[in-house]
Motif scaffolding. Structure first.
Motif, PDB file in Angstrom:
ATOM      1  N   VAL A  60      55.342  24.451   4.762  1.00 13.38           N
ATOM      2  CA  VAL A  60      55.447  25.290   5.967  1.00 13.38           C
ATOM      3  C   VAL A  60      54.364  24.929   6.970  1.00 13.38           C
ATOM      4  O   VAL A  60      54.612  24.860   8.181  1.00 13.38           O
ATOM      5  N   LEU A  61      53.133  24.697   6.475  1.00 10.00           N
ATOM      6  CA  LEU A  61      52.037  24.316   7.379  1.00 10.00           C
ATOM      7  C   LEU A  61      52.324  22.993   8.079  1.00 10.00           C
ATOM      8  O   LEU A  61      52.082  22.845   9.285  1.00 10.00           O
ATOM      9  N   LEU A  62      52.860  22.018   7.325  1.00  8.35           N
ATOM     10  CA  LEU A  62      53.178  20.723   7.937  1.00  8.35           C
ATOM     11  C   LEU A  62      54.322  20.851   8.941  1.00  8.35           C
ATOM     12  O   LEU A  62      54.337  20.184   9.975  1.00  8.35           O
ATOM     13  N   GLU A  63      55.279  21.732   8.619  1.00  3.86           N
ATOM     14  CA  GLU A  63      56.392  21.948   9.564  1.00  3.86           C
ATOM     15  C   GLU A  63      55.887  22.554  10.860  1.00  3.86           C
ATOM     16  O   GLU A  63      56.244  22.106  11.960  1.00  3.86           O
ATOM     17  N   LYS A  64      55.041  23.568  10.754  1.00  3.12           N
ATOM     18  CA  LYS A  64      54.587  24.284  11.947  1.00  3.12           C
ATOM     19  C   LYS A  64      53.542  23.502  12.736  1.00  3.12           C
ATOM     20  O   LYS A  64      53.324  23.781  13.910  1.00  3.12           O
ATOM     21  N   SER A  65      52.899  22.532  12.091  1.00  5.97           N
ATOM     22  CA  SER A  65      51.917  21.712  12.815  1.00  5.97           C
ATOM     23  C   SER A  65      52.575  20.587  13.594  1.00  5.97           C
ATOM     24  O   SER A  65      51.887  19.822  14.288  1.00  5.97           O
ATOM     25  N   LYS A  66      53.916  20.457  13.447  1.00  3.88           N
ATOM     26  CA  LYS A  66      54.724  19.500  14.231  1.00  3.88           C
ATOM     27  C   LYS A  66      54.324  18.044  13.989  1.00  3.88           C
ATOM     28  O   LYS A  66      54.440  17.196  14.885  1.00  3.88           O
ATOM     29  N   ILE A  67      53.856  17.754  12.789  1.00  6.61           N
ATOM     30  CA  ILE A  67      53.519  16.372  12.441  1.00  6.61           C
ATOM     31  C   ILE A  67      54.773  15.506  12.454  1.00  6.61           C
ATOM     32  O   ILE A  67      54.731  14.319  12.800  1.00  6.61           O
ATOM     33  N   ALA A  68      55.920  16.106  12.088  1.00  3.29           N
ATOM     34  CA  ALA A  68      57.173  15.346  12.018  1.00  3.29           C
ATOM     35  C   ALA A  68      57.565  14.761  13.363  1.00  3.29           C
ATOM     36  O   ALA A  68      58.159  13.678  13.427  1.00  3.29           O
ATOM     37  N   GLU A  69      57.229  15.439  14.459  1.00  2.00           N
ATOM     38  CA  GLU A  69      57.617  14.945  15.783  1.00  2.00           C
ATOM     39  C   GLU A  69      56.946  13.605  16.079  1.00  2.00           C
ATOM     40  O   GLU A  69      57.599  12.643  16.501  1.00  2.00           O
ATOM     41  N   GLY A 112      45.009  20.371   2.155  1.00  2.00           N
ATOM     42  CA  GLY A 112      45.107  19.199   3.030  1.00  2.00           C
ATOM     43  C   GLY A 112      46.005  19.452   4.227  1.00  2.00           C
ATOM     44  O   GLY A 112      45.702  19.004   5.348  1.00  2.00           O
ATOM     45  N   ALA A 113      47.109  20.172   4.015  1.00  2.00           N
ATOM     46  CA  ALA A 113      48.013  20.499   5.128  1.00  2.00           C
ATOM     47  C   ALA A 113      47.304  21.377   6.155  1.00  2.00           C
ATOM     48  O   ALA A 113      47.509  21.232   7.372  1.00  2.00           O
ATOM     49  N   MET A 114      46.456  22.291   5.663  1.00  2.00           N
ATOM     50  CA  MET A 114      45.701  23.152   6.582  1.00  2.00           C
ATOM     51  C   MET A 114      44.707  22.323   7.403  1.00  2.00           C
ATOM     52  O   MET A 114      44.542  22.539   8.610  1.00  2.00           O
ATOM     53  N   ILE A 115      44.074  21.347   6.750  1.00  2.00           N
ATOM     54  CA  ILE A 115      43.120  20.476   7.462  1.00  2.00           C
ATOM     55  C   ILE A 115      43.860  19.650   8.523  1.00  2.00           C
ATOM     56  O   ILE A 115      43.369  19.475   9.649  1.00  2.00           O
ATOM     57  N   LEU A 116      45.054  19.131   8.170  1.00  2.00           N
ATOM     58  CA  LEU A 116      45.826  18.346   9.140  1.00  2.00           C
ATOM     59  C   LEU A 116      46.245  19.198  10.333  1.00  2.00           C
ATOM     60  O   LEU A 116      46.185  18.746  11.488  1.00  2.00           O
ATOM     61  N   ALA A 117      46.694  20.422  10.059  1.00  2.00           N
ATOM     62  CA  ALA A 117      47.082  21.321  11.157  1.00  2.00           C
ATOM     63  C   ALA A 117      45.877  21.594  12.063  1.00  2.00           C
ATOM     64  O   ALA A 117      46.011  21.649  13.295  1.00  2.00           O
ATOM     65  N   LEU A 118      44.702  21.736  11.463  1.00  2.00           N
ATOM     66  CA  LEU A 118      43.484  21.945  12.251  1.00  2.00           C
ATOM     67  C   LEU A 118      43.151  20.702  13.073  1.00  2.00           C
ATOM     68  O   LEU A 118      42.785  20.793  14.252  1.00  2.00           O
ATOM     69  N   ALA A 119      43.314  19.513  12.454  1.00  2.00           N
ATOM     70  CA  ALA A 119      43.010  18.258  13.155  1.00  2.00           C
ATOM     71  C   ALA A 119      43.965  18.030  14.326  1.00  2.00           C
ATOM     72  O   ALA A 119      43.567  17.462  15.353  1.00  2.00           O
ATOM     73  N   TYR A 120      45.205  18.464  14.194  1.00  3.01           N
ATOM     74  CA  TYR A 120      46.173  18.314  15.285  1.00  3.01           C
ATOM     75  C   TYR A 120      46.022  19.414  16.340  1.00  3.01           C
ATOM     76  O   TYR A 120      46.767  19.447  17.311  1.00  3.01           O
ATOM     77  N   GLY A 121      45.086  20.343  16.107  1.00  4.88           N
ATOM     78  CA  GLY A 121      44.826  21.398  17.074  1.00  4.88           C
ATOM     79  C   GLY A 121      45.877  22.488  17.105  1.00  4.88           C
ATOM     80  O   GLY A 121      46.024  23.177  18.115  1.00  4.88           O
ATOM     81  N   ARG A 122      46.610  22.655  16.015  1.00  8.17           N
ATOM     82  CA  ARG A 122      47.691  23.643  16.015  1.00  8.17           C
ATOM     83  C   ARG A 122      47.460  24.778  15.012  1.00  8.17           C
ATOM     84  O   ARG A 122      48.339  25.597  14.805  1.00  8.17           O
TER      85      ARG A 122
END
Length: 468
Positions: A82-91, A289-299
């Motif tokens: 869910v965190l990876l989905e909402k951080s829009k990494i897929a786009e 890790g997903a939380m860290i990525l979402a933070l790194a992407y600023g989301r």
């Protein structure tokens, strides 16, 4: 007639589920009704072949579910997805792959397949993957002249890779159910120190079949693109970059879109494959890790985290409620002598273990047209699993076979959930029949994978043996 009550119970459960009632309440309610019927008939002096003593094991079963360390991986892997989905990494990942392969024939479809593989190894959520790729890649593919059937079929099929490529919630649930079935099978054979089925072994065993499916999807798309060039024409890279709105080069886009998810995948799967962590521990690494990525992407913010936790809680409570209902159903089924009935049917079946396995796989495939994969895992597998494993089947091989079979349930009409997800976001100009036509070749590929596994079990068992 009363000796066939287990089969009646199974049929009634399937009918109630088809009516659309909640799975957990359907399992528990129907089981309670049949247990009351059995006890009532016994009280009237009618032999219903019902042994109520089995129900005394229910408190231990429920406590076992709540204290099961393996099942702790479910909420953590869901939170990770869910965190990876909402951080829009897929786009960003989709854009990078589209620019890399888009200039080839069928390149956009190949990029969708590869992104689906990476999302499967990082999120494992079929609905999120199908919807995301449907919104982001389908308009581009249609604008570039892709056949609607090929475009929609590719998106639906690659979205289901999350069912087989680890970390997969299906494999976690199957591991728990098969472990109980394996222990029952060993106890029935007089083995009083039974082994269990490791979710880690299922993860490792699914690697080769999952990657083979990705290769077969890519090969099919490439073949169609060369045999029917108009159905998957190449795209101009400069026009595609301008259309996607990226000013930075392909290298920077790949660095931003591809490297972070790969690091997370290596951290999660690498820790399992290397023996540094159990699947449950690796799921915690993945969620963090997903939380860290979402933070790194600023989301990452409070609202996004709240929504992610709510979604995770919703899915987790649904799974555990179904587990409780399934535990009650399993006990009532065994109280009616269902386990002995299934064993006797399989023993009399022509072809022995091969014939029994073919029949079970056919039943699971057909049920996939009308039932959800969770319903099949918790209703069918506990019934047939002990009998098949007692006949000598390898539990890891059986688990991978069932997982790939269940993968088809997302694509088979009329109730294939991947079809529903894509229909909800696809343009109204695309007929539903085009989506149905598009998934048929991929269903055949998945069935071909099942046949290959049947003839070459080492595809699922060789890698776990090497890691052991």
């Amino acid at each position: 007639m009363l000796e066939y009550m287990p089969l009646v119970l199974f049929v009634v459960i399937c009918l109630v589920l088809m009516l659309g009632y909640p799975v957990a309440l359907s399992l528990a309610g129907t089981a309670l009704a049949f247990s009351g019927l059995g006890m009532g008939l016994e009280a009237l002096g009618i032999n219903a072949h019902f042994d109520a003593s089995f129900l005394s094991a229910l408190p231990n079963r429920l406590y076992g579910i709540m204290s099961n360390n393996t099942l702790l991986a479910v909420p953590l892997f869901v939170l990770m997805g869910v965190l990876l989905e909402k951080s829009k990494i897929a786009e960003t990942l989709l854009d990078a792959m589209a620019l890399m392969f888009g200039s080839l024939r069928g390149g956009l479809a190949i990029s969708v397949t590869l992104v689906g593989m990476l999302l499967a190894a990082s999120t494992g959520i079929v609905g999120a993957t199908v919807v995301t790729m449907g919104l982001l890649s389908l308009p581009t593919m249609l604008k570039r002249g892709y056949s609607p059937a090929l475009a929609t079929g590719t998106i639906c099929a690659t979205g289901t890779l999350g069912q087989i490529i680890p970390p997969s919630i299906v494999l976690v649930l199957l591991g728990d159910v098969l472990s109980s079935a394996y222990q029952q099978a060993q106890l029935s054979m007089g083995i009083f120190s039974p082994k269990t089925v490791s979710v880690g072994d299922l993860f490792i065993g699914a690697m080769i079949p999952g990657l083979l499916l990705v290769f077969l999807y890519t090969a099919y798309v490439t073949a169609v693109a060369w045999l029917k060039p108009d159905s998957a024409p190449p795209a101009n890279r400069k026009e595609l970059m301008a259309e996607l709105g990226h000013k930075s080069g392909l290298g920077m886009l790949l660095l931003r879109g591809l490297v972070p998810p790969l690091i997370l995948i290596i951290a999660v799967l690498g820790s399992i494959l290397g023996g540094f962590a159990t699947p449950t521990e690796a799921s915690a690494v993945g969620a963090f890790g997903a939380m860290i990525l979402a933070l790194a992407y600023g989301r990452l913010n409070f609202a996004m985290l709240r929504d992610a936790v709510r979604s995770t809680t919703h899915v987790t409570t649904m799974v555990f409620l179904i587990l409780i209902g399934a535990a009650l159903f399993s006990l009532v089924f065994r109280a009616y002598g269902g386990e002995e009935l299934v064993n006797s049917v399989f023993e009399k079946m022509p072809g022995g273990v091969i014939g029994a396995t073919i029949i079970v796989m056919l039943v699971i495939f057909l049920l996939g047209f009308i039932l959800d994969f969770i319903e099949i895992i918790f209703v069918v597998v506990p019934i047939v699993g002990p009998a098949l494993l007692a006949m000598g089947l390898d539990p890891v091989w059986l688990g991978i076979m069932i997982a790939i079979n269940l993968q088809t349930s997302f694509l088979t009409p009329p109730f294939g959930f991947a079809l529903f997800y894509l229909r909800g976001v696809a343009p109204s100009s695309i007929p539903t029949t085009a989506i149905y036509r598009g998934v048929i070749p991929f269903i055949l590929i998945q069935l071909g994978m099942l046949i290959a596994l049947a003839f070459f079990p080492e595809l699922a068992t060789w890698l776990p043996a090497q890691f052991k």
